[in-house]
Design a protein around this motif. Structure first.
Motif, PDB file in Angstrom:
ATOM      1  N   LEU A 147       1.224  -1.047   0.136  1.00 48.35           N
ATOM      2  CA  LEU A 147      -0.286   0.014  -0.026  1.00 48.35           C
ATOM      3  C   LEU A 147       0.624   1.276   0.321  1.00 48.35           C
ATOM      4  O   LEU A 147       0.151   2.336   0.184  1.00 48.35           O
ATOM      5  N   LEU A 148       2.391   0.910  -0.625  1.00 47.47           N
ATOM      6  CA  LEU A 148       3.066   2.083  -0.251  1.00 47.47           C
ATOM      7  C   LEU A 148       3.545   2.093  -1.353  1.00 47.47           C
ATOM      8  O   LEU A 148       3.585   1.532  -2.586  1.00 47.47           O
ATOM      9  N   ASN A 149       4.905   3.316  -1.751  1.00 50.46           N
ATOM     10  CA  ASN A 149       5.257   3.578  -2.951  1.00 50.46           C
ATOM     11  C   ASN A 149       6.180   2.034  -2.974  1.00 50.46           C
ATOM     12  O   ASN A 149       6.727   1.930  -2.080  1.00 50.46           O
ATOM     13  N   ALA A 150       6.215   1.710  -4.344  1.00 48.28           N
ATOM     14  CA  ALA A 150       7.623   0.052  -4.064  1.00 48.28           C
ATOM     15  C   ALA A 150       8.942   1.295  -3.643  1.00 48.28           C
ATOM     16  O   ALA A 150       9.426  -0.338  -3.572  1.00 48.28           O
ATOM     17  N   ILE A 151       8.946   2.100  -4.487  1.00 47.17           N
ATOM     18  CA  ILE A 151      11.101   2.322  -3.818  1.00 47.17           C
ATOM     19  C   ILE A 151      10.745   2.366  -2.739  1.00 47.17           C
ATOM     20  O   ILE A 151      11.770   2.076  -1.325  1.00 47.17           O
ATOM     21  N   THR A 152      10.249   3.344  -1.601  1.00 43.96           N
ATOM     22  CA  THR A 152       9.488   3.369   0.014  1.00 43.96           C
ATOM     23  C   THR A 152       9.551   1.637   0.396  1.00 43.96           C
ATOM     24  O   THR A 152       9.912   1.653   1.409  1.00 43.96           O
ATOM     25  N   PHE A 153       8.414   1.084   0.081  1.00 38.81           N
ATOM     26  CA  PHE A 153       8.085  -0.217   0.647  1.00 38.81           C
ATOM     27  C   PHE A 153       9.307  -1.143   0.456  1.00 38.81           C
ATOM     28  O   PHE A 153      10.597  -1.918   1.325  1.00 38.81           O
ATOM     29  N   THR A 194       9.873  -5.890  -5.489  1.00 38.03           N
ATOM     30  CA  THR A 194       9.548  -4.765  -5.669  1.00 38.03           C
ATOM     31  C   THR A 194      10.342  -3.792  -6.773  1.00 38.03           C
ATOM     32  O   THR A 194       9.537  -3.364  -7.437  1.00 38.03           O
ATOM     33  N   GLY A 195      11.413  -4.528  -7.498  1.00 34.76           N
ATOM     34  CA  GLY A 195      12.396  -4.353  -7.938  1.00 34.76           C
ATOM     35  C   GLY A 195      13.150  -2.740  -7.653  1.00 34.76           C
ATOM     36  O   GLY A 195      13.190  -2.296  -8.418  1.00 34.76           O
ATOM     37  N   THR A 196      12.799  -2.665  -6.508  1.00 32.07           N
ATOM     38  CA  THR A 196      13.678  -1.579  -6.047  1.00 32.07           C
ATOM     39  C   THR A 196      15.500  -1.467  -6.747  1.00 32.07           C
ATOM     40  O   THR A 196      16.114  -2.093  -5.219  1.00 32.07           O
ATOM     41  N   ARG A 197      15.937  -0.870  -7.245  1.00 29.56           N
ATOM     42  CA  ARG A 197      17.299  -0.857  -7.425  1.00 29.56           C
ATOM     43  C   ARG A 197      18.102   0.003  -6.510  1.00 29.56           C
ATOM     44  O   ARG A 197      19.546  -0.753  -6.545  1.00 29.56           O
ATOM     45  N   PRO A 240      15.490 -15.608 -13.277  1.00 26.36           N
ATOM     46  CA  PRO A 240      15.352 -14.896 -14.528  1.00 26.36           C
ATOM     47  C   PRO A 240      13.710 -14.095 -14.122  1.00 26.36           C
ATOM     48  O   PRO A 240      13.680 -13.073 -14.114  1.00 26.36           O
ATOM     49  N   GLU A 241      13.320 -15.331 -12.741  1.00 24.30           N
ATOM     50  CA  GLU A 241      11.569 -14.497 -12.787  1.00 24.30           C
ATOM     51  C   GLU A 241      11.527 -13.703 -11.296  1.00 24.30           C
ATOM     52  O   GLU A 241      11.124 -13.047 -11.143  1.00 24.30           O
ATOM     53  N   THR A 242      12.477 -12.953 -10.717  1.00 24.95           N
ATOM     54  CA  THR A 242      13.141 -12.613  -9.530  1.00 24.95           C
ATOM     55  C   THR A 242      13.213 -10.755 -11.016  1.00 24.95           C
ATOM     56  O   THR A 242      12.963  -9.839 -10.331  1.00 24.95           O
ATOM     57  N   GLY A 243      14.117 -10.849 -11.616  1.00 21.34           N
ATOM     58  CA  GLY A 243      13.468  -9.604 -13.118  1.00 21.34           C
ATOM     59  C   GLY A 243      15.025  -8.721 -12.625  1.00 21.34           C
ATOM     60  O   GLY A 243      14.595  -7.569 -13.114  1.00 21.34           O
ATOM     61  N   VAL A 244      16.101  -9.312 -11.466  1.00 19.50           N
ATOM     62  CA  VAL A 244      17.135  -8.839 -11.656  1.00 19.50           C
ATOM     63  C   VAL A 244      18.011  -8.170 -11.947  1.00 19.50           C
ATOM     64  O   VAL A 244      19.107  -7.114 -12.238  1.00 19.50           O
TER      65      VAL A 244
END
Length: 418
Positions: A147-153, A194-197, A240-244
Motif C-alpha cells: 500500500l506504499l510506493n514501491a521504492i519506499t516499500f 519490488t524491483g527497487t535497484r 530470471p523470475e526475480t527480474g534483477v
C-alpha cells in the motif's frame, strides 16, 4: 528473584513493548502504520515526561549531536517557511522527525524488553514479503509495493531485513537464530520483488560493514547465516523470475543511451538529466538554496532554451538526497540532512567500538549502523526522505535503537535470549 519477576511483568513495560512491536510490524502492511506509531510514541511519552527528561539529561553528552541535528533541520525549515513564504505543510516532516526523540525518551523511561523491537522487525519483514509476493506472483504486478510506493516499500523492507540480521547477535541459543535469519531473508526477498535497484547500493555498503565488524558476530553459525543471506541476494541476479538481471541490464542500456545522445526518457536517463539540472541550479543559490518549489521557476526557462529535457519538470525531486538538499536548502540545508545521517552513524560507531560490551549493546549498535548506512545508500539514487513514511521510519528507528543501546549500557549485563 521475585523483584526481577515483578519487573519483567510490569504492565507499563508490556504496553510500551507492544507499541514498539507494532511499529515495524505494521510499517509495510498498512498505509498509516508509521505515522500512527509516531503519534502514539509522542502521546505515550507525555505520561513519562519526568523520567524521560531525566534520562535525556543523563545521556545528553552522548546523544546531543543527534538531537541537535534533527532540531537544526526543523528550525532551518521553519526559518525558510518564514522568509520564503513556503507552505505550512513543509514543516510537518522535519517537526515529526524531531518529535521522534520521544521514542527514545519512552524507551529510556520505561525500559521495555528489546525483544519487542526484534520480533516486530522480524514479523514486519515477513508479512511484508507475503504482501508483495502475493502482488507479484498472483496479481502479476511488475513493481509491487503493498500500500506504499514501491521504492519506499522496498527500501524499508531491506532495512528491516538488515536490522533482523543484527538482532542475531542478541540471541543466546543457536537454534533461535532461525527466526532472525527468516526475518533477514524475508526483508531481502520483499525488497527484491519490488524491483527497487537503489536498495542494492545500500546493501553493498552494509555488506562491507558486516565484514568490518564480523568480530562481533556471536558464533560461526551466525556468521554463516549472514554470509548465506548476502549470497542469497547476489544469487537473485541469476534467477530470471526475480527480474534483477533484467533491471541491471536495462540500467546499463539506459546509461549508454543517455551518454550517446539518446533519449532521457528512461529510469536511469531521467535521473541523469535531473542530476545535470541540479548541478546547474546549485551554483546560483549555493548558501540557502531555492526552497522546495522555488527552483522550478529557474528550471522552466532552461527547458524552454533546450538546455534540459522537459522531463525534469515532471519529477517531484532530484533522485539524490545530497543534490536535493543542496538545491532546496543550499549548503545549510545539506548540512542539516548530512548531520541527520552522520551524527547517528558516529553515535553507533562509537557504541560498537566499546570493548567488553554486552551482546545487546553490540546488536543495537550494529542495527543502528546498518540502518543509517542503508539509508545513505538509498539516497544515492533516490530521495527517501521525500516520503514522510520513509523519513519517519528512519527517525523513529534511529531513536528507538539509541534508547535500547543506552538501556543496555546502563544495565551493564548480558541480555536474555530472544
Amino acid at each position: 528473584m521475585n523483584n526481577n519477576s515483578i519487573k519483567r511483568t510490569d504492565p507499563k513495560q508490556a504496553v510500551i513493548g507492544f507499541l514498539i512491536f507494532l511499529f515495524p510490524f505494521i510499517s509495510l502492511i498498512t498505509p498509516f502504520g508509521i505515522g500512527l506509531s509516531s503519534f502514539i510514541f509522542l502521546v505515550a511519552a507525555l505520561f513519562f515526561l519526568k523520567p524521560g527528561f531525566a534520562a535525556l539529561r543523563r545521556h545528553w553528552p552522548a546523544i546531543r549531536w543527534v538531537v541537535i541535528f534533527f532540531a537544526f533541520n526543523f528550525f532551518y525549515t521553519l526559518a525558510c517557511f518564514a522568509l520564503r513564504g513556503q507552505e505550512l505543510g513543509d514543516l510537518e516532516k522535519p517537526a515529526r522527525m524531531l518529535f521522534a526523540v520521544s521514542a527514545m525518551m519512552l524507551v529510556m523511561a520505561t525500559k521495555p524488553d528489546r525483544k519487542a523491537l526484534w520480533w516486530g522487525v522480524i514479523g514486519g519483514a515477513f508479512v511484508g514479503m507475503l504482501l508483495v509476493g502475493y502482488q507479484r506472483l498472483f496479481l502479476g504486478e511488475d513493481r509491487p509495493g503493498g500500500l506504499l510506493n514501491a521504492i519506499t516499500f522496498g527500501d524499508i523492507a531491506l532495512s528491516l531485513g538488515l536490522i533482523a540480521l543484527a538482532s542475531m547477535i542478541d540471541v543466546r541459543a543457536v537454534r533461535k537464530v532461525f527466526w532472525p535469519a527468516i526475518g533477514a531473508l524475508a526483508g531481502l526477498a520483499a525488497s527484491t520483488m519490488t524491483g527497487t535497484r537503489g536498495g542494492w547500493l545500500g546493501l553493498v555498503l552494509c555488506g562491507l560493514l558486516f565484514i568490518q565488524h564480523s568480530h562481533v558476530l556471536a558464533n560461526r553459525r551466525v556468521r554463516a547465516i549472514v554470509a548465506f543471506t548476502f549470497a542469497f541476494m547476489a544469487a537473485t541476479y541469476f534467477v530470471p523470475e526475480t527480474g534483477v538481471r533484467e533491471r541491471v541490464r536495462q540500467g546499463v542500456v539506459d546509461i549508454t543511451t543517455y551518454f550517446s545522445g539518446g533519449s532521457a526518457l528512461t529510469n536511469v536517463g531521467v535521473r541523469l538529466e535531473l542530476w545535470k539540472a541540479a548541478g546547474i541550479l546549485i551554483g546560483d543559490a549555493a548558501v540557502l538554496g531555492r526552497g522546495e518549489t522555488g527552483y522550478r521557476k529557474v528550471l522552466e526557462p532552461l527547458v524552454q532554451e533546450g538546455e534540459l529535457d522537459p522531463v525534469v519538470l515532471t519529477m517531484p525531486h532530484f533522485h539524490n538526497e545530497a543534490l536535493q538538499a543542496l538545491v532546496t536548502g543550499g549548503v545549510v540545508g545539506f548540512a542539516a540532512w548530512f548531520g541527520m545521517i552522520l551524527a547517528p552513524f558516529a553515535f553507533f560507531t562509537r557504541a560498537i567500538s566499546v570493548k567488553n560490551a554486552s551482546r545487546q549493546e553490540f546488536a543495537t549498535a550494529l542495527a543502528g549502523i546498518l540502518l543509517v548506512t542503508s539509508y545513505f545508500g538509498y539516497g544515492l539514487t533516490e530521495v527517501i526522505f521525500w516520503s514522510l513514511k520513509g523519513a519517519l521510519f528512519y527517525a523513529l528507528m534511529v531513536f528507538l535503537l539509541m534508547g535500547f543501546y543506552l538501556n543496555a549500557k546502563d544495565a551493564g549485563q548480558q541480555p536474555g535470549p530472544v
